[in-house]
Scaffold this motif. Structure first.
Motif, PDB file in Angstrom:
ATOM      1  N   ASP A   6       0.837  -1.190   0.000  1.00 35.02           N
ATOM      2  CA  ASP A   6       0.000   0.000   0.000  1.00 35.02           C
ATOM      3  C   ASP A   6       0.872   1.239   0.000  1.00 35.02           C
ATOM      4  O   ASP A   6       1.821   1.336   0.776  1.00 35.02           O
ATOM      5  N   TYR A   7       0.557   2.182  -0.887  1.00 37.65           N
ATOM      6  CA  TYR A   7       1.274   3.442  -0.957  1.00 37.65           C
ATOM      7  C   TYR A   7       0.292   4.584  -0.688  1.00 37.65           C
ATOM      8  O   TYR A   7      -0.836   4.569  -1.175  1.00 37.65           O
ATOM      9  N   VAL A   8       0.729   5.548   0.077  1.00 32.00           N
ATOM     10  CA  VAL A   8      -0.099   6.720   0.325  1.00 32.00           C
ATOM     11  C   VAL A   8      -0.053   7.622  -0.902  1.00 32.00           C
ATOM     12  O   VAL A   8       1.022   7.962  -1.402  1.00 32.00           O
ATOM     13  N   GLN A   9      -1.210   7.989  -1.401  1.00 33.18           N
ATOM     14  CA  GLN A   9      -1.293   8.812  -2.611  1.00 33.18           C
ATOM     15  C   GLN A   9      -2.293   9.930  -2.392  1.00 33.18           C
ATOM     16  O   GLN A   9      -3.347   9.728  -1.788  1.00 33.18           O
ATOM     17  N   GLY A  10      -1.962  11.124  -2.869  1.00 36.74           N
ATOM     18  CA  GLY A  10      -2.866  12.250  -2.761  1.00 36.74           C
ATOM     19  C   GLY A  10      -3.960  12.180  -3.807  1.00 36.74           C
ATOM     20  O   GLY A  10      -3.711  11.817  -4.960  1.00 36.74           O
ATOM     21  N   GLU A  11      -5.180  12.508  -3.410  1.00 39.55           N
ATOM     22  CA  GLU A  11      -6.288  12.548  -4.354  1.00 39.55           C
ATOM     23  C   GLU A  11      -6.104  13.726  -5.304  1.00 39.55           C
ATOM     24  O   GLU A  11      -5.615  14.788  -4.908  1.00 39.55           O
ATOM     25  N   SER A  12      -6.498  13.547  -6.556  1.00 39.68           N
ATOM     26  CA  SER A  12      -6.391  14.625  -7.533  1.00 39.68           C
ATOM     27  C   SER A  12      -7.178  15.846  -7.067  1.00 39.68           C
ATOM     28  O   SER A  12      -8.346  15.742  -6.693  1.00 39.68           O
ATOM     29  N   GLY A  13      -6.524  17.022  -7.058  1.00 37.49           N
ATOM     30  CA  GLY A  13      -7.193  18.257  -6.672  1.00 37.49           C
ATOM     31  C   GLY A  13      -7.380  18.439  -5.185  1.00 37.49           C
ATOM     32  O   GLY A  13      -8.204  19.257  -4.769  1.00 37.49           O
ATOM     33  N   ASN A  14      -6.619  17.708  -4.380  1.00 34.86           N
ATOM     34  CA  ASN A  14      -6.825  17.804  -2.924  1.00 34.86           C
ATOM     35  C   ASN A  14      -6.411  19.177  -2.390  1.00 34.86           C
ATOM     36  O   ASN A  14      -5.695  19.936  -3.040  1.00 34.86           O
ATOM     37  N   ASN A  15      -6.881  19.479  -1.159  1.00 36.88           N
ATOM     38  CA  ASN A  15      -6.609  20.772  -0.525  1.00 36.88           C
ATOM     39  C   ASN A  15      -5.621  20.663   0.631  1.00 36.88           C
ATOM     40  O   ASN A  15      -5.564  21.554   1.479  1.00 36.88           O
ATOM     41  N   MET A  16      -4.839  19.601   0.671  1.00 40.52           N
ATOM     42  CA  MET A  16      -3.918  19.420   1.802  1.00 40.52           C
ATOM     43  C   MET A  16      -2.779  20.419   1.799  1.00 40.52           C
ATOM     44  O   MET A  16      -2.161  20.663   2.832  1.00 40.52           O
ATOM     45  N   GLY A  17      -2.471  21.009   0.648  1.00 38.79           N
ATOM     46  CA  GLY A  17      -1.371  21.959   0.565  1.00 38.79           C
ATOM     47  C   GLY A  17      -1.780  23.400   0.760  1.00 38.79           C
ATOM     48  O   GLY A  17      -1.011  24.307   0.467  1.00 38.79           O
ATOM     49  N   LEU A  18      -3.001  23.650   1.250  1.00 33.73           N
ATOM     50  CA  LEU A  18      -3.538  24.990   1.461  1.00 33.73           C
ATOM     51  C   LEU A  18      -3.493  25.813   0.170  1.00 33.73           C
ATOM     52  O   LEU A  18      -2.889  26.893   0.110  1.00 33.73           O
ATOM     53  N   PRO A  19      -4.148  25.335  -0.911  1.00 25.59           N
ATOM     54  CA  PRO A  19      -4.132  26.083  -2.176  1.00 25.59           C
ATOM     55  C   PRO A  19      -5.024  27.317  -2.096  1.00 25.59           C
ATOM     56  O   PRO A  19      -5.895  27.431  -1.237  1.00 25.59           O
ATOM     57  N   ILE A  20      -4.780  28.248  -3.017  1.00 30.98           N
ATOM     58  CA  ILE A  20      -5.663  29.400  -3.167  1.00 30.98           C
ATOM     59  C   ILE A  20      -6.829  28.988  -4.047  1.00 30.98           C
ATOM     60  O   ILE A  20      -6.653  28.496  -5.160  1.00 30.98           O
ATOM     61  N   SER A  21      -8.041  29.183  -3.544  1.00 28.33           N
ATOM     62  CA  SER A  21      -9.249  28.822  -4.269  1.00 28.33           C
ATOM     63  C   SER A  21      -9.851  30.070  -4.895  1.00 28.33           C
ATOM     64  O   SER A  21      -9.897  31.126  -4.275  1.00 28.33           O
ATOM     65  N   SER A  22     -10.319  29.930  -6.142  1.00 28.01           N
ATOM     66  CA  SER A  22     -10.943  31.045  -6.858  1.00 28.01           C
ATOM     67  C   SER A  22     -12.269  30.585  -7.440  1.00 28.01           C
ATOM     68  O   SER A  22     -12.563  29.391  -7.457  1.00 28.01           O
ATOM     69  N   PRO A  23     -13.098  31.506  -7.953  1.00 25.35           N
ATOM     70  CA  PRO A  23     -14.378  31.098  -8.562  1.00 25.35           C
ATOM     71  C   PRO A  23     -14.196  30.220  -9.798  1.00 25.35           C
ATOM     72  O   PRO A  23     -15.161  29.611 -10.261  1.00 25.35           O
ATOM     73  N   PHE A  24     -12.969  30.173 -10.340  1.00 28.36           N
ATOM     74  CA  PHE A  24     -12.722  29.410 -11.561  1.00 28.36           C
ATOM     75  C   PHE A  24     -12.229  27.995 -11.283  1.00 28.36           C
ATOM     76  O   PHE A  24     -11.830  27.292 -12.203  1.00 28.36           O
ATOM     77  N   ASP A  25     -12.215  27.597 -10.017  1.00 32.17           N
ATOM     78  CA  ASP A  25     -11.624  26.317  -9.650  1.00 32.17           C
ATOM     79  C   ASP A  25     -12.617  25.175  -9.537  1.00 32.17           C
ATOM     80  O   ASP A  25     -12.314  24.148  -8.936  1.00 32.17           O
ATOM     81  N   SER A  26     -13.815  25.333 -10.089  1.00 34.08           N
ATOM     82  CA  SER A  26     -14.697  24.172 -10.219  1.00 34.08           C
ATOM     83  C   SER A  26     -14.037  23.187 -11.180  1.00 34.08           C
ATOM     84  O   SER A  26     -13.289  23.575 -12.078  1.00 34.08           O
ATOM     85  N   GLN A  27     -14.322  21.924 -10.996  1.00 36.93           N
ATOM     86  CA  GLN A  27     -13.674  20.911 -11.824  1.00 36.93           C
ATOM     87  C   GLN A  27     -14.571  19.692 -11.935  1.00 36.93           C
ATOM     88  O   GLN A  27     -15.087  19.193 -10.934  1.00 36.93           O
ATOM     89  N   VAL A  28     -14.795  19.212 -13.166  1.00 39.99           N
ATOM     90  CA  VAL A  28     -15.455  17.936 -13.370  1.00 39.99           C
ATOM     91  C   VAL A  28     -14.369  16.880 -13.428  1.00 39.99           C
ATOM     92  O   VAL A  28     -13.513  16.901 -14.314  1.00 39.99           O
ATOM     93  N   MET A  29     -14.375  15.991 -12.459  1.00 41.28           N
ATOM     94  CA  MET A  29     -13.270  15.053 -12.268  1.00 41.28           C
ATOM     95  C   MET A  29     -13.464  13.757 -13.047  1.00 41.28           C
ATOM     96  O   MET A  29     -14.508  13.125 -12.969  1.00 41.28           O
ATOM     97  N   SER A  30     -12.432  13.388 -13.780  1.00 42.89           N
ATOM     98  CA  SER A  30     -12.234  12.072 -14.382  1.00 42.89           C
ATOM     99  C   SER A  30     -13.438  11.424 -15.028  1.00 42.89           C
ATOM    100  O   SER A  30     -13.749  10.279 -14.728  1.00 42.89           O
ATOM    101  N   PRO A  31     -14.168  12.121 -15.905  1.00 39.75           N
ATOM    102  CA  PRO A  31     -15.164  11.376 -16.678  1.00 39.75           C
ATOM    103  C   PRO A  31     -14.442  10.580 -17.757  1.00 39.75           C
ATOM    104  O   PRO A  31     -13.837  11.151 -18.657  1.00 39.75           O
TER     105      PRO A  31
END
Length: 250
Positions: free
Chosen positions: A97-122
Motif C-alpha cells: 500500500d502506498y499513500v497517494q494524494g487525491e487529484s485536486g486535494n486541498n492538503m497543501g492549502l491552495p488558493i481557491s478562486s471562482p474558476f476552480d470548479s472541476q469535473v473530475m475524471s469522466p
C-alpha cells in the motif's frame, strides 16, 4: 411489529444492498470534504470539523472583489482528508500500500478562486453492458466545487454524449447529482462542451466560468489568457498545479 417480521425486513434490506451497483464509488465517505449535503459540522466560519469522517476544513479569506451580481472571492482552503492508500501487487503475489494524494486535494492549502470548479475524471472506458458485450461508457462523473465539496452524477454508467450504445444505461445529455444538492450537468455532443447548473440558477460555463441567473458573467480570453469580472476588470489568474502523488506545487 413482531420479531419474525423485523428479521425478514432486515434480511430484505441486506439483499437489496448487495444488489446495488458498485458504480459511483468515487465520492467515498473518507474523502467527502468541503461541505457535503449529508455532512454534520462543528466549528466556526473559519474552521470546522465534519463529524461524519473527521475532516478538518479551513477557509482563510485572501481577496474579495465586489462586482455586478457576482463577487470574486479568493481564499486559502485546507482539508486534511485528501489522501488514500493505493495498492499494487507484484507477480509474486506480494502487495504493498502506498499513500497517494487525491487529484485536486486541498492538503497543501491552495488558493481557491471562482474558476476552480472541476469535473473530475469522466472516462470513456469499456464497461459491461449485456452478457458478452462491453461498450464505451461515461463513469464516475464528479463535480468538485472550489471549496472541495464533491457531487457524483447519475446515470452511472452513462452512454457518452450523443450516443446510445447500450440501452441498459441512461443518456448523458443531462446528468443529475445524486446527493440532493440540485446540481445538473448538460453535455452538448455537437459542440463537445458541458455546462453546470446550480439550483439557484447559477451556470458554470466552459472554462469553468460562472454566470448568475441575471446573465452577469466572469469571462476568460483564451488568446490573452486574461480573466475579467462582471465590470471588465482584470482578475488574478488561478494557478493550482499538482505534482506526482497529488502534491500541491503552486
Amino acid at each position: 411489529m413482531n420479531r419474525s417480521f423485523r428479521i425478514l425486513l432486515a434480511a430484505s434490506a441486506l439483499v437489496l444492498a448487495s444488489l446495488s451497483p458498485a458504480y459511483g464509488q468515487t465520492v467515498t465517505r473518507s474523502l467527502d470534504i468541503g461541505f457535503p449535503e449529508g455532512g454534520v459540522f462543528s466549528g466556526s466560519n473559519f474552521d470546522n470539523v465534519q463529524l461524519n469522517n473527521g475532516n478538518l476544513h479551513i477557509e482563510i479569506p485572501l481577496l474579495t472583489i465586489p462586482g455586478r451580481g457576482l463577487p470574486v472571492v479568493y481564499k486559502y482552503v485546507y482539508d486534511n482528508k485528501g489522501w488514500f492508500f493505493h495498492e499494487t501487487c507484484g507477480h509474486s503475489g506480494l502487495c504493498h500500500d502506498y499513500v497517494q494524494g487525491e487529484s485536486g486535494n486541498n492538503m497543501g492549502l491552495p488558493i481557491s478562486s471562482p474558476f476552480d470548479s472541476q469535473v473530475m475524471s469522466p472516462m470513456n472506458i469499456p464497461t459491461y453492458c449485456v452478457p458478452g458485450v462491453n461498450q464505451f461508457a461515461l463513469t464516475n462523473v464528479v463535480l468538485r466545487e472550489p471549496d472541495g465539496t464533491k457531487h457524483h452524477f447519475l446515470p452511472d454508467p452513462a452512454n457518452p454524449p450523443g450516443t446510445n450504445l447500450c440501452s441498459a444505461w441512461g443518456l448523458s445529455d443531462t446528468m443529475y447529482a445524486d446527493d440532493g444538492s440540485g446540481w445538473i450537468i448538460q453535455n452538448d455532443a455537437t459542440a463537445g462542451t458541458s455546462r453546470l447548473i446550480r439550483k439557484d440558477g447559477t451556470l458554470i460555463l466552459p472554462f469553468y466560468l460562472p454566470e448568475d441567473s441575471n446573465g452577469n458573467q466572469l469571462t476568460y480570453n483564451s488568446s490573452t489568457l486574461v480573466y475579467t469580472d462582471t465590470l471588465g476588470r482584470v482578475l488574478p489568474t488561478p494557478t493550482r498545479t499538482y505534482g506526482t502523488g497529488g502534491i500541491l506545487l503552486t
